[in-house]
Design a protein around this motif. Structure first.
Motif, PDB file in Angstrom:
ATOM      1  N   THR A 135       0.867  -1.172   0.000  1.00  0.00           N
ATOM      2  CA  THR A 135       0.000   0.000   0.000  1.00  0.00           C
ATOM      3  C   THR A 135       0.910   1.229   0.000  1.00  0.00           C
ATOM      4  O   THR A 135       2.012   1.193   0.560  1.00  0.00           O
ATOM      5  CB  THR A 135      -0.925   0.008   1.225  1.00  0.00           C
ATOM      6  N   PRO A 136       0.487   2.324  -0.615  1.00  0.00           N
ATOM      7  CA  PRO A 136       1.403   3.456  -0.811  1.00  0.00           C
ATOM      8  C   PRO A 136       1.923   4.075   0.481  1.00  0.00           C
ATOM      9  O   PRO A 136       3.098   4.440   0.568  1.00  0.00           O
ATOM     10  CB  PRO A 136       0.556   4.460  -1.605  1.00  0.00           C
ATOM     11  N   GLY A 137       1.053   4.218   1.497  1.00  0.00           N
ATOM     12  CA  GLY A 137       1.469   4.872   2.722  1.00  0.00           C
ATOM     13  C   GLY A 137       2.613   4.164   3.421  1.00  0.00           C
ATOM     14  O   GLY A 137       3.622   4.784   3.786  1.00  0.00           O
ATOM     15  N   ARG A 138       2.488   2.855   3.607  1.00  0.00           N
ATOM     16  CA  ARG A 138       3.547   2.114   4.275  1.00  0.00           C
ATOM     17  C   ARG A 138       4.812   2.061   3.409  1.00  0.00           C
ATOM     18  O   ARG A 138       5.927   2.097   3.927  1.00  0.00           O
ATOM     19  CB  ARG A 138       3.059   0.702   4.622  1.00  0.00           C
ATOM     20  N   LEU A 139       4.648   1.974   2.089  1.00  0.00           N
ATOM     21  CA  LEU A 139       5.812   1.983   1.211  1.00  0.00           C
ATOM     22  C   LEU A 139       6.610   3.265   1.394  1.00  0.00           C
ATOM     23  O   LEU A 139       7.845   3.239   1.508  1.00  0.00           O
ATOM     24  CB  LEU A 139       5.376   1.838  -0.246  1.00  0.00           C
ATOM     25  N   LEU A 140       5.931   4.405   1.448  1.00  0.00           N
ATOM     26  CA  LEU A 140       6.623   5.684   1.631  1.00  0.00           C
ATOM     27  C   LEU A 140       7.303   5.760   2.988  1.00  0.00           C
ATOM     28  O   LEU A 140       8.402   6.313   3.115  1.00  0.00           O
ATOM     29  CB  LEU A 140       5.631   6.837   1.448  1.00  0.00           C
ATOM     30  N   ASP A 141       6.661   5.199   4.010  1.00  0.00           N
ATOM     31  CA  ASP A 141       7.290   5.165   5.339  1.00  0.00           C
ATOM     32  C   ASP A 141       8.615   4.410   5.287  1.00  0.00           C
ATOM     33  O   ASP A 141       9.614   4.843   5.873  1.00  0.00           O
ATOM     34  CB  ASP A 141       6.361   4.491   6.353  1.00  0.00           C
ATOM     35  N   LEU A 142       8.637   3.284   4.599  1.00  0.00           N
ATOM     36  CA  LEU A 142       9.845   2.463   4.512  1.00  0.00           C
ATOM     37  C   LEU A 142      10.922   3.119   3.654  1.00  0.00           C
ATOM     38  O   LEU A 142      12.115   3.003   3.937  1.00  0.00           O
ATOM     39  CB  LEU A 142       9.486   1.078   3.979  1.00  0.00           C
ATOM     40  N   ILE A 143      10.492   3.820   2.618  1.00  0.00           N
ATOM     41  CA  ILE A 143      11.460   4.561   1.813  1.00  0.00           C
ATOM     42  C   ILE A 143      12.093   5.668   2.651  1.00  0.00           C
ATOM     43  O   ILE A 143      13.315   5.897   2.598  1.00  0.00           O
ATOM     44  CB  ILE A 143      10.783   5.135   0.554  1.00  0.00           C
ATOM     45  N   ASP A 144      11.274   6.365   3.426  1.00  0.00           N
ATOM     46  CA  ASP A 144      11.786   7.434   4.290  1.00  0.00           C
ATOM     47  C   ASP A 144      12.807   6.907   5.294  1.00  0.00           C
ATOM     48  O   ASP A 144      13.732   7.625   5.695  1.00  0.00           O
ATOM     49  CB  ASP A 144      10.643   8.116   5.037  1.00  0.00           C
ATOM     50  N   LYS A 145      12.656   5.659   5.699  1.00  0.00           N
ATOM     51  CA  LYS A 145      13.582   5.049   6.656  1.00  0.00           C
ATOM     52  C   LYS A 145      14.751   4.349   5.973  1.00  0.00           C
ATOM     53  O   LYS A 145      15.507   3.615   6.611  1.00  0.00           O
ATOM     54  CB  LYS A 145      12.819   4.054   7.543  1.00  0.00           C
ATOM     55  N   ASN A 146      14.872   4.559   4.652  1.00  0.00           N
ATOM     56  CA  ASN A 146      15.959   3.957   3.855  1.00  0.00           C
ATOM     57  C   ASN A 146      15.965   2.434   3.943  1.00  0.00           C
ATOM     58  O   ASN A 146      17.023   1.798   3.853  1.00  0.00           O
ATOM     59  CB  ASN A 146      17.319   4.504   4.308  1.00  0.00           C
ATOM     60  N   ALA A 147      14.773   1.846   4.101  1.00  0.00           N
ATOM     61  CA  ALA A 147      14.674   0.389   4.211  1.00  0.00           C
ATOM     62  C   ALA A 147      14.670  -0.289   2.847  1.00  0.00           C
ATOM     63  O   ALA A 147      14.936  -1.491   2.757  1.00  0.00           O
ATOM     64  CB  ALA A 147      13.419   0.001   4.986  1.00  0.00           C
ATOM     65  N   LEU A 148      14.351   0.447   1.796  1.00  0.00           N
ATOM     66  CA  LEU A 148      14.409  -0.120   0.450  1.00  0.00           C
ATOM     67  C   LEU A 148      14.571   0.982  -0.572  1.00  0.00           C
ATOM     68  O   LEU A 148      14.238   2.143  -0.309  1.00  0.00           O
ATOM     69  CB  LEU A 148      13.186  -0.976   0.133  1.00  0.00           C
ATOM     70  N   LYS A 149      15.081   0.603  -1.734  1.00  0.00           N
ATOM     71  CA  LYS A 149      15.264   1.532  -2.845  1.00  0.00           C
ATOM     72  C   LYS A 149      14.556   0.967  -4.077  1.00  0.00           C
ATOM     73  O   LYS A 149      14.472  -0.244  -4.251  1.00  0.00           O
ATOM     74  CB  LYS A 149      16.751   1.746  -3.138  1.00  0.00           C
ATOM     75  N   LEU A 150      14.058   1.877  -4.898  1.00  0.00           N
ATOM     76  CA  LEU A 150      13.299   1.475  -6.080  1.00  0.00           C
ATOM     77  C   LEU A 150      13.958   1.970  -7.369  1.00  0.00           C
ATOM     78  O   LEU A 150      13.332   1.983  -8.422  1.00  0.00           O
ATOM     79  CB  LEU A 150      11.874   2.028  -5.991  1.00  0.00           C
ATOM     80  N   ASP A 151      15.247   2.347  -7.288  1.00  0.00           N
ATOM     81  CA  ASP A 151      15.893   2.963  -8.437  1.00  0.00           C
ATOM     82  C   ASP A 151      16.236   1.985  -9.551  1.00  0.00           C
ATOM     83  O   ASP A 151      16.581   2.400 -10.661  1.00  0.00           O
ATOM     84  CB  ASP A 151      17.149   3.712  -7.995  1.00  0.00           C
ATOM     85  N   GLN A 152      16.168   0.668  -9.280  1.00  0.00           N
ATOM     86  CA  GLN A 152      16.430  -0.321 -10.324  1.00  0.00           C
ATOM     87  C   GLN A 152      15.163  -1.076 -10.728  1.00  0.00           C
ATOM     88  O   GLN A 152      15.241  -2.138 -11.346  1.00  0.00           O
ATOM     89  CB  GLN A 152      17.507  -1.303  -9.855  1.00  0.00           C
ATOM     90  N   LEU A 153      14.045  -0.514 -10.399  1.00  0.00           N
ATOM     91  CA  LEU A 153      12.753  -1.149 -10.702  1.00  0.00           C
ATOM     92  C   LEU A 153      12.555  -1.309 -12.209  1.00  0.00           C
ATOM     93  O   LEU A 153      12.866  -0.414 -12.989  1.00  0.00           O
ATOM     94  CB  LEU A 153      11.619  -0.292 -10.122  1.00  0.00           C
ATOM     95  N   SER A 154      12.021  -2.463 -12.600  1.00  0.00           N
ATOM     96  CA  SER A 154      11.733  -2.717 -14.017  1.00  0.00           C
ATOM     97  C   SER A 154      10.247  -2.568 -14.345  1.00  0.00           C
ATOM     98  O   SER A 154       9.892  -2.109 -15.432  1.00  0.00           O
ATOM     99  CB  SER A 154      12.193  -4.129 -14.402  1.00  0.00           C
TER     100      SER A 154
END
Length: 431
Positions: A135-154
């Motif tokens: 879900t978008p909200g939790r995904l953004l929370d985890l991105i803010d905490k540097n828990a995952l990166k999406l820069d190589q997403l296909s």
């Protein structure tokens, strides 16, 4: 089309066969080749038509190709599936696991949503993951905490895209898009699309393949629809009467508010009917327990807000009741689509309060879906003659209004503008 004719590897063909699937549904036969060819996709098909497998299989195919390449063994987020509800995220995760059971090295999946502690999810993300369903909200929370990166997403997939684009998720979606590479495959899926949502989607997709799978006599769900006129104050008694006299094994009842869900569940339990509420204010543990009890028939009536109209797949659910009418014509499709799934027959009952406003509201829903249901009266629950007369005088004066949530609000228009600006920026970057 049979699955063996699709260009899928042996591991996936074996998984499909083990799952008991032989013939692809129309949406699967259309979408899978397009996604395998790395095309963007804009797909609309009825609930229960097999949309989840239509994108899960190509995502797993891409994973297998990566495993066979030079990057074998490295874990980066290759695919992101964004969804509006926790239950839909869980369902998609289960489907991906089901299809990858026979893989020698199954993908590492992360199913991410709010309502539970973020710490276990952060621990799970350590070392990387292959596919994220969130879900978008939790995904953004985890991105803010540097828990995952999406820069190589296909690949980006939006499931229930109409809700993701048109409602309150639009702001969060734009924030997520800012973290994604501009060069990616995007696929949007839903059971319904308004022209407003389609316009927003077009700005985010690059020359998409469009699939609008129309229902016909061969693919249309076998759902009997009924409209029962009743005084608002008699709806609870009528619900109890129908449950007891019709001997329903289970029923999902949709209401408009969380308060109504809790109150109605309490009233039914007082009548010795096994019932419980299901809504967004409950803890994740409570929601999981309610769904588990309902699936196992320990719970006979589930009273839900529209959070359950998206993503819940309850096998052999015989009855859906609209205790309160849905906010929009699109929500009506998603609600009644909880029954009549996977070739089963189903029954959808609408309680039409005998007043002009409620009648006009339902007439708009009928118009949008080319319906005209006879108004029924149940003995002992007939509305007052004056109420029926008032309902008969109802008129639908504005074909674009009358159903709250259908016409774009000022906020929706601002979100659409922001989405278009984001899409324009992406386009500029890609040049």
């Amino acid at each position: 089309m049979i699955f063996s004719n699709l260009d899928l590897p042996t591991l996936l063909q074996n998984a499909i066969q083990s799952a008991g699937f032989t013939e692809a549904t129309p949406i699967q036969a259309s979408v899978i080749p397009a996604m395998l060819a790395n095309k963007d996709v804009l797909a609309c098909a009825q609930t229960g038509s097999g949309k989840t497998a239509a994108f899960c299989l190509p995502l797993l195919n891409a994973y297998l190709q990566r495993q066979a390449g030079a990057n074998k063994g490295s874990r980066v987020v290759q695919a992101l599936v964004l969804v509006p509800t926790r239950e839909l995220a869980t369902q998609i995760g289960d489907q991906l696991r089901r299809f990858s059971l026979g893989f020698p090295h199954p993908p590492k999946l992360a199913v991410l949503f709010g309502g539970i502690s973020i710490n276990p999810q952060m621990l799970h993300l350590r070392g990387g993951v292959d596919i994220v369903i969130a879900t978008p909200g939790r995904l953004l929370d985890l991105i803010d905490k540097n828990a995952l990166k999406l820069d190589q997403l296909s690949t980006l997939v939006l499931d229930e895209a109409d809700r993701m684009l048109a409602l309150g998720f639009a702001d969060e979606l734009n924030k997520v898009l800012a973290f994604l590479p501009t060069q990616r495959q995007s696929a949007f899926f839903s059971a319904t699309y308004s022209s407003f949502v389609a316009q927003m989607a077009e700005g985010m997709l690059h020359e998409p393949e469009r699939f609008n799978i129309e229902t016909d006599d061969g693919t249309k769900p076998d759902i009997q629809q009924r409209a029962i006129q009743v005084e608002a104050s008699q709806r609870t008694q009528l619900l109890k009467h129908l449950y007891q006299t019709q001997k329903w094994s289970r029923a999902m009842v949709f209401v408009g508010t969380k308060y109504t869900a809790d109150l109605l569940a309490t009233k039914l339990r007082r009548a010795h009917i096994s019932a419980d509420a299901f809504h967004g204010d409950q803890t994740q543990g409570k929601r999981e327990q309610v769904i588990s009890d309902f699936k196992a028939s320990r719970l006979k009536i589930l009273i839900a807000t529209d959070v359950a109209a998206r993503g819940l797949d309850i096998s052999q659910l015989p009855v859906v009741v609209n205790y309160d009418l849905p906010r929009s014509a699109d929500d009506y499709v998603h609600r009644i689509g909880r029954t009549g799934r996977a070739g089963e027959s189903g029954l959808a009952i609408n309680f039409i309060c005998a007043d002009a406003a409620n009648e006009a509201h339902f007439r708009l829903i009928e118009k949008r879906h080319d319906l005209r249901l006879e108004r029924e009266h149940i003995a002992g629950f007939e509305p007052a003659v004056e109420s029926i007369a008032n309902a008969e005088r109802a008129t639908v004066s504005d074909p674009n209004g009358g159903i709250k949530g259908k016409r774009p609000s000022k906020k929706d228009k601002l979100r659409a503008l922001a989405a278009q600006q984001t899409a324009g920026q992406d386009s500029d970057k890609s040049k």
